[in-house]
Design a protein around this motif. Sequence first.
Motif, PDB file in Angstrom:
ATOM      1  N   UNK A 199      -4.267  -2.123   9.534  1.00 47.06           N
ATOM      2  CA  UNK A 199      -4.354  -3.095   8.437  1.00 47.06           C
ATOM      3  C   UNK A 199      -5.701  -3.794   8.376  1.00 47.06           C
ATOM      4  N   UNK A 200      -6.486  -3.689   9.446  1.00 45.05           N
ATOM      5  CA  UNK A 200      -7.746  -4.426   9.554  1.00 45.05           C
ATOM      6  C   UNK A 200      -8.962  -3.643   9.060  1.00 45.05           C
TER       7      UNK A 200
ATOM      8  N   UNK B  98     -10.443  -1.300   5.967  1.00 45.26           N
ATOM      9  CA  UNK B  98     -10.168  -0.939   4.589  1.00 45.26           C
ATOM     10  C   UNK B  98     -10.393   0.534   4.298  1.00 45.26           C
ATOM     11  N   UNK B  99     -11.072   1.250   5.177  1.00 45.40           N
ATOM     12  CA  UNK B  99     -11.281   2.681   4.968  1.00 45.40           C
ATOM     13  C   UNK B  99     -10.003   3.491   5.147  1.00 45.40           C
ATOM     14  N   UNK B 100      -9.051   2.970   5.912  1.00 45.30           N
ATOM     15  CA  UNK B 100      -7.836   3.729   6.204  1.00 45.30           C
ATOM     16  C   UNK B 100      -6.907   3.687   4.990  1.00 45.30           C
ATOM     17  N   UNK B 101      -6.626   4.857   4.422  1.00 47.47           N
ATOM     18  CA  UNK B 101      -5.740   4.910   3.256  1.00 47.47           C
ATOM     19  C   UNK B 101      -4.475   5.721   3.515  1.00 47.47           C
ATOM     20  N   UNK B 102      -4.429   6.468   4.649  1.00 43.58           N
ATOM     21  CA  UNK B 102      -3.290   7.342   4.905  1.00 43.58           C
ATOM     22  C   UNK B 102      -3.017   7.401   6.398  1.00 43.58           C
ATOM     23  N   UNK B 103      -1.741   7.304   6.773  1.00 43.91           N
ATOM     24  CA  UNK B 103      -1.300   7.414   8.164  1.00 43.91           C
ATOM     25  C   UNK B 103      -0.242   8.512   8.237  1.00 43.91           C
ATOM     26  N   UNK B 104      -0.375   9.406   9.220  1.00 41.52           N
ATOM     27  CA  UNK B 104       0.573  10.493   9.440  1.00 41.52           C
ATOM     28  C   UNK B 104       1.197  10.350  10.817  1.00 41.52           C
ATOM     29  N   UNK B 105       2.489  10.674  10.940  1.00 39.81           N
ATOM     30  CA  UNK B 105       3.161  10.545  12.228  1.00 39.81           C
ATOM     31  C   UNK B 105       4.350  11.488  12.302  1.00 39.81           C
ATOM     32  N   UNK B 106       4.855  11.674  13.534  1.00 39.31           N
ATOM     33  CA  UNK B 106       6.039  12.485  13.796  1.00 39.31           C
ATOM     34  C   UNK B 106       6.987  11.709  14.703  1.00 39.31           C
TER      35      UNK B 106
ATOM     36  N   UNK C  24       6.307   5.053   3.314  1.00 40.49           N
ATOM     37  CA  UNK C  24       6.163   3.648   2.955  1.00 40.49           C
ATOM     38  C   UNK C  24       4.709   3.375   2.598  1.00 40.49           C
ATOM     39  N   UNK C  25       4.501   2.349   1.785  1.00 43.88           N
ATOM     40  CA  UNK C  25       3.154   1.927   1.403  1.00 43.88           C
ATOM     41  C   UNK C  25       3.070   0.423   1.578  1.00 43.88           C
ATOM     42  N   UNK C  26       2.009  -0.014   2.244  1.00 42.28           N
ATOM     43  CA  UNK C  26       1.768  -1.441   2.455  1.00 42.28           C
ATOM     44  C   UNK C  26       0.346  -1.786   2.056  1.00 42.28           C
ATOM     45  N   UNK C  27       0.129  -3.042   1.674  1.00 46.64           N
ATOM     46  CA  UNK C  27      -1.222  -3.531   1.447  1.00 46.64           C
ATOM     47  C   UNK C  27      -1.853  -3.904   2.774  1.00 46.64           C
ATOM     48  N   UNK C  28      -3.106  -3.495   2.964  1.00 44.84           N
ATOM     49  CA  UNK C  28      -3.847  -3.968   4.136  1.00 44.84           C
ATOM     50  C   UNK C  28      -4.357  -5.383   3.876  1.00 44.84           C
ATOM     51  N   UNK C  29      -5.116  -5.913   4.785  1.00 42.76           N
ATOM     52  CA  UNK C  29      -5.532  -7.319   4.634  1.00 42.76           C
ATOM     53  C   UNK C  29      -6.537  -7.512   3.505  1.00 42.76           C
ATOM     54  N   UNK C  30      -7.043  -6.400   2.956  1.00 46.61           N
ATOM     55  CA  UNK C  30      -7.981  -6.458   1.834  1.00 46.61           C
ATOM     56  C   UNK C  30      -7.252  -6.291   0.500  1.00 46.61           C
TER      57      UNK C  30
ATOM     58  N   UNK D 163     -10.220   5.585  -6.041  1.00 43.22           N
ATOM     59  CA  UNK D 163     -11.565   5.589  -6.622  1.00 43.22           C
ATOM     60  C   UNK D 163     -12.226   4.214  -6.528  1.00 43.22           C
ATOM     61  N   UNK D 164     -11.424   3.186  -6.652  1.00 41.64           N
ATOM     62  CA  UNK D 164     -11.956   1.827  -6.508  1.00 41.64           C
ATOM     63  C   UNK D 164     -12.580   1.638  -5.138  1.00 41.64           C
ATOM     64  N   UNK D 165     -11.940   2.232  -4.124  1.00 48.28           N
ATOM     65  CA  UNK D 165     -12.392   2.045  -2.746  1.00 48.28           C
ATOM     66  C   UNK D 165     -13.491   3.026  -2.339  1.00 48.28           C
ATOM     67  N   UNK D 166     -13.405   4.268  -2.860  1.00 53.94           N
ATOM     68  CA  UNK D 166     -14.273   5.317  -2.327  1.00 53.94           C
ATOM     69  C   UNK D 166     -15.160   5.978  -3.377  1.00 53.94           C
TER      70      UNK D 166
END
Length: 422
Positions: A291-292, A294-302, A310-316, A415-418
């Motif tokens: 969350x800290x 802003x470059x991180x837009x996707x998380x993958x896990x098993x 799920x989608x959450x807003x980061x601190x930005x 696009x706003x971010x990157x």
Amino acid sequence: MKTPFSRAALLLSLTLVAAPAHAAETRDFSIAVLPDTQNYIDYTHQKVAGFPFDGRDMFLDQLRYVSSRLKSQGGDVAFVVGLGDVWQHQSLEMDPDHVARSFKRAPNPVMDHEFAPTPKVREIEMPTAREGYAMLDGKTPFAVVPGNHDHDAMWTDVNHPPKAVVKGPEDIGMLHAGGLTNFDAVFGADSAFFKGKPWYVDSHDGGADSAQIFKAGGYTFLHIGLRFDPTNDSLAWAAEVIRKHPGLPTIVTTHDYMDNDGRRLPNPIIDNNAVDPNDNTPQMVWDKFISQHDQIFLVLCGHEHGQALRTDDNRFGHKVVQVLSDYQDRHQTAIDAGVNNPYVGIGDGWLRMMTFHLGDATPTIAVRTYSTVYNKSSRDTAQYAAWYKAKEKPALSDVDFHGQDDFTITLSDFRQRFGKGS
């Protein structure tokens, strides 16, 4: 009848019409996601051990399928990631580091029977993993993160012992995973897979945590792979990697991050943080790291059986999409082969293909789930809900269950971010 257009004008008009379609095609690419493969590679799931078929063949078929779709082979796959728990067994009762730190192991009649240390992890399971991922070697950037089973030891903590009578998972006690010598031997920074590769840009603790760069869809992406329940040092290292690669759209993969209800909760029987406070729970990983940045837009896990989104807003205030996929508990292939034990998981060849459409007006990711056993997508498999829904998401309708493995993610602020890419 004389045409009103000259030949040159006609060719130019066709070129102009075709150009947008061609441009859109070049912005599309896929990431292949390999969920927990431990039950394919498990030495007890092979004919030589009395199993009705060789589970390893399913694992190798998955890698053949992915290899055939790589961009370097004329396909669309630009990056491949393994979500951890590559193999099943361990080689030590406790790793030397935890012994030196005075951790103690409690006897566990269930886990000590099912996962007693065995040399077969090195003799059979690790070589199979190496054989599979060798199909990608030199052809594409890829990453594999260590799961709990990929550790050298997985032991029961003396402060969280099993109950005298074990009736269910809640009675097993608390496990802890430690040591990554085995993992490093196959997937470490100095392994033949990664040493000297220009796209393998950083690592920590011998490759237990790693970073890769790949280019696709007009962007350069950063991928960060984190070990199971990453340590404080792991998170500090990952933050430094992001500082070294500012502005790149970043994907984070870690083995254990959320359950199939989309909750960032640790597994109740293997929570490293409950035993060792230097390790972090999924929620801590979100709070301290994901969350800290802003470059991180996707998380993958098993790790957790099933699937979730799920989608959450980061601190930005920007969106972070988090995706779980783990099919290790599926066993229709075992049932069809005459295995009547409901606790024997295989995986049935299911993997995830995530296709990025970055040429769309609003970028999207089309998530499809495909079986290399049945050679079908989940959407095209008529028995899909009948086979798997009762165990994974019994409250859903068949239609909604299909939607868990066939859906589209909208990257509304990408696009706003990157920017627009190149």
